[in-house]
Design a protein around this motif. Structure first.
Motif: not given
Length: 585
Positions: A262-263, A265, A284-285, A288, A326, A329, A338, A343
């Motif tokens: 995953e990216q 952040i 990412p989640d 957010t 998205e 990413e 990033f 977000t």
């Protein structure tokens, strides 16, 4: 240029040098390989900076850009990272441009001492056209050269073709619609997929097809574009440790990298992938959720233009903007996206909020920097595959749509019939437009045919023989000939473009700053500009060009006076430093 530097090093008697050359795409693949930093090579490459002074230090030296663009030799200096970050991030510098400039002066002086890289010169971007092309003007960044000229209402800039009259004294009232402009560019298009490419020729091709939320003028001022308007809603005084409660724990690899697909952040500042088996990261989640709870540095709101049509007939909505970020990413542009973006969230159909991780002096320019893609297409392709070579036609909102592409040979774009500014009218589309009633509502050229011709002499000959109308980046030795001819017009401007060599600071003996300083004193910057580039350039006595000096130094003249002695050709000083290194080894 490289041969001059190598010859200068050889003449001291301390070095044996060899120069290796590669085809461009092969070369970029080599130097961006993470393993490259271990081989002890000194790469030379050219970059196009931005109006942001950070693009003249971060790209080369920030540890987050290792293996990206363009920290080529794995430079990782936590003190330097902190200095570069403090010149851009935080409420203080976001609200005080003078303080920001002071901190960048500290960065330039630190780089002069450590000498991880040597910028040789700042280029003059040049373009040559025949006299059928009217209304042309130079833009300081090559990737935007033709997109700026085809239609830039922020400066009433538009070009047109008139094969019956000679360009030179024509003005806006003389413009004609129609025609096909033939061009030649110097390298193949690496990709039509914006977040997954960073080379200049790809950017040039993409800018016919895609658009961003905002656009710049020549002075770097920002104008709403696909966003009808935008505003800063909130700024909070937080640092990156504020996200600790939202972070996930992930493992690390033997090579000292974060082990996640995953990216990332934000990485917790107190954790080290090189030393710890597990580190805390904001994914990412998580990001957010943090923004929803009110943990963020800045919140910008962008109100989109309504009725903007993609080339496939879809209407631009907030969903496309969110999907674009998205899609970015883990892309080539992820490090410089990033480093600030936390977000992006949809407020309603035509409104998005973009959050910054912490207060950022470049937020107004950097947060909306991506070209906006079509969410329908994003759902249908693998990341990095928006490209005709993968069977996918690029889809944007731009004034031209993709027509044809023959890999390494040519590509064509044709005018989009439903381009949104022509549907609305330029005065209606842009509330900031206060130009002439004669200015057109969109580009006036019907199509662009672009040949891919790496050899400069071949492009020059094609222009002289009437096979093309315009090109750029020709050998500087030929420019005076074009300038003196009544059949051609030469355009030039000092750019944010620069060329540099970078030392393998993690490989002995280049881990000794004195050796790096010595080589820097053996770079004949003035000879390079005069003999290699025929005067079309300026020696880099400081690391920052004119267009980024406004927020990048408190006093450009004082900075040059201070740093020029560290960059001048000085064999005697170089040999003193080399003697010291030799004595210790």
């Amino acid at each position: 240029m490289v041969e001059l530097i190598a010859e200068s090093m050889e003449q001291t008697g301390y070095f044996n040098t060899t120069v290796e050359t590669y085809e461009w795409n092969t070369y970029t693949g080599r130097v961006l390989d993470p393993e490259y930093q271990n081989n002890g090579y000194v790469p030379c490459i050219g970059l196009s900076g931005t109006f942001n002074p950070g693009s003249f230090c971060n790209a080369l030296h920030h540890s987050s850009n290792i293996g990206a663009c363009c920290n080529l030799n794995g430079i990782s200096d936590s003190e330097l990272d902190d200095m570069m970050d403090s010149a851009r991030y935080g409420v203080e510098v976001a609200q005080d441009p003078e303080l920001r400039a002071e901190r960048y002066d500290e960065v330039w002086n630190y780089l002069a001492d450590e000498r991880y890289s040597s910028i040789t010169h700042f280029g003059l971007s040049t373009s040559v056209s025949n006299t059928d092309l009217h209304g042309f003007d130079m833009w300081p960044f090559q990737g935007n050269l033709y997109s700026y000229n085809m239609f830039a209402p922020q400066e009433e800039q538009v070009m047109w073709i008139d094969r019956d009259n000679t360009a030179g004294d024509s003005d806006l009232s003389d413009f004609r619609e129609g025609g096909t402009l033939s061009m030649a560019i110097s390298a193949n298009v690496e990709s039509f997929d914006p977040p997954h490419s960073s080379d200049t020729t790809s950017t040039l091709a993409q800018n016919f097809i895609y658009e961003g939320l905002v656009a710049n003028d020549k002075q770097g001022n920002i104008h709403p574009w696909l966003a009808e308007s935008y505003e800063l809603l909130d700024t909070a005084d937080v640092d990156r440790t504020a996200y600790a409660d939202y972070m996930s724990a992930v493992g690390t690899t033997e090579e000292g990298a974060i082990d996640t697909d995953e990216q990332v952040i934000v990485q917790h500042p107190e954790d080290s992938p090189a030393e710890d088996d597990e580190v805390r990261v904001l994914l990412p989640d998580d990001a957010t959720k943090a923004a929803e709870d009110g943990t963020y540095g800045m919140e910008y709101r962008y109100n989109l233009q309504e009725g903007v049509e993609f080339h496939n007939g879809d209407e631009l909505t907030a969903e496309d903007v969110v999907a674009t970020y998205e899609y970015a990413e883990n892309s080539v542009l992820a490090p410089q996206t990033f480093d600030s973006v936390l977000t992006v969230t949809q407020v309603d159909e035509y409104t998005v909020d973009i959050y910054a991780q912490i207060a950022d002096a470049e937020a107004e320019r950097s947060l909306p920097a991506l070209l906006i893609l079509n969410s329908t297409q994003i759902e249908e392709v693998e990341k990095g595959n928006i490209d005709p070579r993968q069977g996918n036609t690029p889809i944007g909102t731009g004034p031209y749509e993709f027509s044809e592409f023959e890999d390494a040979q040519y590509y064509e774009v044709t005018k989009f019939d439903n381009y949104w500014t022509e549907q609305k009218g330029v005065s209606e589309a842009f509330s900031w437009f206060d130009g002439s009633d004669e200015f057109p509502d969109g580009p006036v050229i019907d199509a662009f045919e672009i040949d891919i011709v790496p050899d400069n002499s071949t492009r020059s000959g094609a222009l002289q023989n009437g096979e093309i109308d315009s090109t750029y980046g020709l050998n500087t030795s030929t420019l005076d000939q074009f300038d003196s001819s009544e059949d051609f017009l030469l355009y030039e401007i000092e750019t944010g473009g620069y060329e540099y060599i970078q030392y393998p600071a993690n490989v002995a003996p280049f881990d000794d700053a004195r050796l790096r300083q010595a080589i820097n004193h053996l770079i004949p910057r003035e000879r390079i500009v005069e003999n290699v580039f025929s005067g079309y350039g300026r020696p880099a006595w400081t690391p920052i060009p004119e267009l980024a000096q406004g927020s990048g130094t408190t006093d450009a003249e004082a900075l040059e006076e201070e740093l020029r002695p560290t960059n001048e050709y000085n064999v005697e000083r170089a040999e003193e430093l080399l003697e010291q290194v030799a004595a210790d080894n």
